[in-house]
Write a protein that holds these residues in place. Sequence first.
Motif, PDB file in Angstrom:
ATOM      1  N   ARG A 127     -67.530  18.894 -97.750  1.00 37.82           N
ATOM      2  CA  ARG A 127     -68.535  18.778 -98.608  1.00 37.82           C
ATOM      3  C   ARG A 127     -68.863  20.101 -99.344  1.00 37.82           C
ATOM      4  O   ARG A 127     -69.343  20.300-100.571  1.00 37.82           O
ATOM      5  CB  ARG A 127     -69.762  18.701 -97.816  1.00 37.82           C
ATOM      6  N   THR A 132     -67.137  16.664-101.269  1.00 40.60           N
ATOM      7  CA  THR A 132     -67.087  15.326-100.844  1.00 40.60           C
ATOM      8  C   THR A 132     -67.670  15.307 -99.681  1.00 40.60           C
ATOM      9  O   THR A 132     -66.874  15.886 -98.572  1.00 40.60           O
ATOM     10  CB  THR A 132     -65.642  14.656-101.112  1.00 40.60           C
ATOM     11  N   THR A 172     -70.295  10.413 -95.351  1.00 42.57           N
ATOM     12  CA  THR A 172     -71.501  10.043 -94.750  1.00 42.57           C
ATOM     13  C   THR A 172     -71.864   9.065 -93.833  1.00 42.57           C
ATOM     14  O   THR A 172     -72.667   8.517 -93.186  1.00 42.57           O
ATOM     15  CB  THR A 172     -72.346   9.347 -95.996  1.00 42.57           C
ATOM     16  N   ARG A 212     -66.987   6.392 -94.937  1.00 45.82           N
ATOM     17  CA  ARG A 212     -67.361   6.401 -96.302  1.00 45.82           C
ATOM     18  C   ARG A 212     -67.717   8.008 -96.788  1.00 45.82           C
ATOM     19  O   ARG A 212     -68.381   8.514 -96.120  1.00 45.82           O
ATOM     20  CB  ARG A 212     -68.669   5.550 -96.528  1.00 45.82           C
ATOM     21  N   ALA A 213     -67.437   7.877 -97.878  1.00 45.98           N
ATOM     22  CA  ALA A 213     -67.462   9.672 -98.365  1.00 45.98           C
ATOM     23  C   ALA A 213     -68.245   9.302-100.016  1.00 45.98           C
ATOM     24  O   ALA A 213     -68.012   8.830-100.479  1.00 45.98           O
ATOM     25  CB  ALA A 213     -66.149  10.366 -98.640  1.00 45.98           C
ATOM     26  N   ARG A 214     -68.995  10.577-100.047  1.00 48.80           N
ATOM     27  CA  ARG A 214     -69.699  10.660-101.329  1.00 48.80           C
ATOM     28  C   ARG A 214     -69.149  11.732-102.248  1.00 48.80           C
ATOM     29  O   ARG A 214     -69.261  13.049-101.517  1.00 48.80           O
ATOM     30  CB  ARG A 214     -71.307  10.716-100.952  1.00 48.80           C
ATOM     31  N   ASP A 215     -68.991  11.483-103.328  1.00 53.26           N
ATOM     32  CA  ASP A 215     -68.545  12.578-104.239  1.00 53.26           C
ATOM     33  C   ASP A 215     -69.867  13.238-104.717  1.00 53.26           C
ATOM     34  O   ASP A 215     -70.613  12.754-105.276  1.00 53.26           O
ATOM     35  CB  ASP A 215     -67.671  12.137-105.474  1.00 53.26           C
ATOM     36  N   THR A 232     -70.789   9.177-106.599  1.00 52.14           N
ATOM     37  CA  THR A 232     -70.058   7.880-106.241  1.00 52.14           C
ATOM     38  C   THR A 232     -69.543   7.776-104.748  1.00 52.14           C
ATOM     39  O   THR A 232     -69.451   9.011-104.222  1.00 52.14           O
ATOM     40  CB  THR A 232     -68.807   7.667-107.152  1.00 52.14           C
ATOM     41  N   GLU A 233     -69.311   6.532-104.253  1.00 52.72           N
ATOM     42  CA  GLU A 233     -68.978   6.495-102.718  1.00 52.72           C
ATOM     43  C   GLU A 233     -68.102   5.531-102.718  1.00 52.72           C
ATOM     44  O   GLU A 233     -67.644   4.759-103.656  1.00 52.72           O
ATOM     45  CB  GLU A 233     -70.321   5.905-102.039  1.00 52.72           C
ATOM     46  N   SER A 234     -67.078   5.845-101.696  1.00 54.64           N
ATOM     47  CA  SER A 234     -65.989   4.937-101.371  1.00 54.64           C
ATOM     48  C   SER A 234     -65.511   5.117 -99.968  1.00 54.64           C
ATOM     49  O   SER A 234     -65.807   5.868 -99.132  1.00 54.64           O
ATOM     50  CB  SER A 234     -64.853   5.424-102.219  1.00 54.64           C
ATOM     51  N   TRP A 235     -64.741   3.956 -99.478  1.00 58.84           N
ATOM     52  CA  TRP A 235     -64.319   4.133 -98.434  1.00 58.84           C
ATOM     53  C   TRP A 235     -62.839   4.451 -98.300  1.00 58.84           C
ATOM     54  O   TRP A 235     -62.118   4.092 -99.044  1.00 58.84           O
ATOM     55  CB  TRP A 235     -64.480   2.432 -97.690  1.00 58.84           C
TER      56      TRP A 235
END
Length: 457
Positions: free
Chosen positions: A37, A81, A84, A94-97, A102-105
Amino acid sequence: MSERLVVIGGDAAGMSAASQARRLRGPGELEITAFERGRFSSYSACGIPYWVGGDVAGRDELIARSPEEHRARGIDLLTRTEVTEIDLAGQRVRARDLALGTESWTGFDKLVIATGARPRRPDVPGIGAAGVHGVQTLEDGEALLDSLAGAPGRRAVVVGAGYIGVEMAEALLNRGYEVTVLNRGGQPMATLDPDMGRLVHAAMDGLGIRTVGASPVTEVLTRADGRVRAVATKDAEYPADVVVLGTGVVPETSLARAAGLPLGAHGGLLTDPSMRVRGQRNVWAGGDCVEVLDLVSGRERHVPLGTHANKQGQVIGSNVGGDYATFPGVVGTAVSKVCDLEIARTGLREKDAREAGLQYVAVTVESTSRAGYYPGAAAMTVKMLAERRTGRLLGVQIVGREGAAKRVDVAAVALTARMTVEGMTGLDLGYAPPFSPVWDPVLIAARKAVAAVRAAG
């Protein structure tokens, strides 16, 4: 078909694990994705006080390997990044930029949790004021240096007198600040027994650092512009142009807790000797977010140190990469300094021995770092605990000047080997007048402990 390793945390344990796994398995066999992060990777948080104090010239000297270097070695390290959520059933995170929002798995076959620790922050009014700083990350160090550059005066208050607290007190003193240390406990360095802590207290006062014990903070007072102006306790107010928090850390295991992973009494993840999370087949954890076995007391402890994090990362990487390794536990060795005063401990304090139900004897000796007649001989105090019935070494604490702290390593080896104090007296340690008296101070303490064990029957 290749597997995917996901690592949460881009510092000591996480990137040591990723790097070791990459050494053992190539990109065609193991795809590695790491999430961090912050902006930096693989850095020495322990070096931040020395960077702030001017002993280390710049931030980059504390970085062992940059994100670009990790990527060049086949590790897809995503900075800024934040993970979360961990979905164990679906084997994905799941991660947040943090820049884009934005979030993605991302799916995984194997997962390493290396989320570190978070600073304790006193829950008092004003704690979030401008000019109040923790020192957990390189970003924290940068923010503190910027704050020092813009401070309206030269008065600093350090809250907490553990390792970070005393090291930051030295750093601020070196920068020309008038330093006050406010400590919740009666004496600084709660990792020592109070009688040894008193020696640290006296030495800090002698160095010009005002140390106030039994003074928990009740409020941070601010100026009209929102910047800190003082720190209040129930008895007094202490003017401050900058405040540094050295109140310790707790394991950062919020993700693990939400995922239902097992946590210990101190809030850290519980693992087996291979650093695999208990009850999980493909999840490992290491570093400041785990609890470790204390080899002396036999209990689980939270010991947040970079030495352990790097070793645990190596163990994890070996196991993920198809080799086999274990982390046996710790004896609790740590060293620090404030100016020319050196502080060291390993094993149990008296409080720890009582809590573990051990009967013990404790002895204290005064000696010198070199032969007394040799120039530069400096005083040191050594305290030693031994089990009352068996004479097994239980712990050692050392406070002194040059040449004191690293003597604790002899005791750390003896503890790991479960030596008795009588066995220690026969250790063939190096001797010459520039390095030691004929009887090394640790061996003098061992001899006195043998006598105390015999006297106790």
